[in-house]
Design an enzyme around this catalytic site. Structure first.
Site, PDB file in Angstrom:
ATOM      1  N   TYR A  97       0.854  -1.199   0.000  1.00  0.00           N
ATOM      2  CA  TYR A  97       0.000   0.000   0.000  1.00  0.00           C
ATOM      3  C   TYR A  97       0.884   1.241   0.000  1.00  0.00           C
ATOM      4  CZ  TYR A  97      -3.321   3.557   1.533  1.00  0.00           C
ATOM      5  OH  TYR A  97      -4.094   4.684   1.615  1.00  0.00           O
ATOM      6  N   GLU A 139      -3.233   7.759  -4.092  1.00  0.00           N
ATOM      7  CA  GLU A 139      -3.321   6.502  -3.351  1.00  0.00           C
ATOM      8  C   GLU A 139      -3.225   5.320  -4.309  1.00  0.00           C
ATOM      9  OE1 GLU A 139      -6.159   4.709   0.143  1.00  0.00           O
ATOM     10  OE2 GLU A 139      -7.142   5.513  -1.625  1.00  0.00           O
TER      11      GLU A 139
END
Length: 422
Positions: A144, A232
């Protein structure tokens, strides 16, 4: 999707008498395929992919771009998270599929032009105007990565986690120590030490460390040069050939930078936005749709929030935040009424104007002209005070309109709530 860990950094809430409602932010959100194209321009590794808007395009794209691919990833493009677990109103389950190349055309036909409902769209869902066809990569590790703006450090904050591909809020709850946060000094920019910390937090298994560091630098360059508020990637993945690839991405941009990011803001997709907010933006009005029954038209953000709080205090629910500003024209007031009356949930309208720069007679004239153009089928409560208030009240009185007048804000809120209960 702006996931739970980032909500404190990239979203705000409004509190109405103790009940929290999410406030939509004024920032550009672009589709995944557009984000991938932008990242590719900055040298970030992304899967090969093409967005198509019709079934006819699918066959041509497969032949020209993926001639040797036996399987492809088909992703519906909507500006909402949770696509993979979403459901189309035509019954198709899932907005992201991996299928055989000869099944792509049929699947795309079931997605295009259809409404996809996810946990973020609400029951009304969002229309799928494009699907993104991507090569299927052999992923061996998922991580992530995100960059957002952090009030505490007053600058960009990079968030990295060695685990990805799943909800970051779940990871934050189960494995808080696995999440690394690296604040970036806006004056120095990203340093080798910063990037090393990020890569250590990602803990790639096979990807070259120096190459990984360069990818992080390129992502930060993209973030800073394009006025991003959020970048993101979930997952940031490693492939079988040890490449670091942005397998999925979400990018938001600061609306205040629209004047210098014209190419990026041309990517805006108004079909994915609340049509009332689109109309308000064109009229230079500050509008945020909520889910109540009393439409509000106020001048000044502080007064607008106070108005909504007092409505809630008296047992009502605000249908919107609408600030006409300090120098609204008569035409803008007319447009504001059109937006308010376009909402079927609105059962009454409360106009609360404290005239300073904004003159009460201008508002009054706007209300009268709006009534001529829009069939007002709901009660309208008006409270005017300040500059030219006597002229404003006279205009309203001479109009012959059946308005409910109020002496102060408390009185106006009470009357608005009473109006919807009759």
């Amino acid at each position: 999707m702006v996931r739970g860990l980032l909500k404190q950094l990239s979203s705000r809430s409004l509190s109405f008498a103790g009940k929290w409602q999410q406030q939509q932010l004024r920032r550009l959100n672009i589709h995944e395929y557009q984000g991938a194209e932008l990242m590719s321009k900055y040298g970030v590794n992304v899967p090969k992919g093409v967005a198509v808007g019709s079934v006819d395009e699918v066959k041509k794209v497969i032949e020209s771009t993926f001639p040797n691919q036996s399987e492809l990833v088909v992703k519906s493009q909507v500006l909402a998270g949770g696509r993979g677990l979403g459901t189309f109103k035509n019954g198709l389950k899932g907005g992201v599929h991996i299928v055989k190349a000869d099944q792509v055309e049929d699947l795309a036909g079931k997605m295009l032009g259809q409404i996809l409902v996810t946990k973020q769209t609400g029951a009304e869902g969002k229309i799928v105007s494009k699907v993104y066809l991507c090569e299927k990569l052999s992923l061996v590790n998922e991580m992530y990565f995100a960059i957002t703006l952090d009030r505490k450090s007053a600058g960009p904050l990079i968030i990295a986690c060695a685990k990805g591909g799943t909800s970051i809020e779940d990871l934050a709850e189960k494995f808080p120590d696995s999440i690394v946060k690296v604040p970036i000094d806006v004056f120095k920019g990203i340093t080798d030490e910063d990037t090393a910390k990020v890569v250590d937090g990602l803990s790639p298994k096979g990807a070259d460390r120096n190459s990984s560091i360069e990818q992080v630098k390129k992502l930060y360059k993209l973030f800073s040069e394009t006025d991003c508020t959020l970048l993101e990637i979930n997952p940031l993945a490693e492939t079988a050939d040890n490449q670091l690839v942005a397998a999925d991405a979400k990018l938001n941009f600061d609306d205040n930078a629209a004047f210098r990011q014209k190419e990026i803001f041309a990517l805006r997709d108004p079909t994915q936005e609340d049509p009332r907010e689109v109309a308000a933006a064109k009229a230079d009005l500050n509008y945020i749709g909520l889910d109540g029954e009393i439409g509000c038209m106020v001048n000044g953000a502080g007064l607008a929030m106070s108005t909504m709080d007092i409505i809630k205090l008296h047992g009502g629910t605000p249908a919107n935040f609408l600030d006409v500003g300090g120098n609204a024209s008569e035409g803008q007031v007319v447009e504001a009424f059109k937006i308010l009356t376009s909402d079927d949930k609105v059962k009454a309208i409360l106009v609360n104007i404290f005239g300073g720069i904004m003159k009460c007679d201008v508002i009054a004239s706007g209300i009268v002209n709006a009534a001529k153009q829009v069939q007002l089928k709901v009660p309208v409560v008006v409270r005017l005070e300040g500059t030219n208030v006597d002229q404003g009240k006279r205009i309203l009185k001479e109009s012959g309109m059946a308005l409910i007048t109020a002496e102060d804000l408390d009185d106006a809120a009470k009357k608005a709530v009473e109006a919807i209960s009759k």
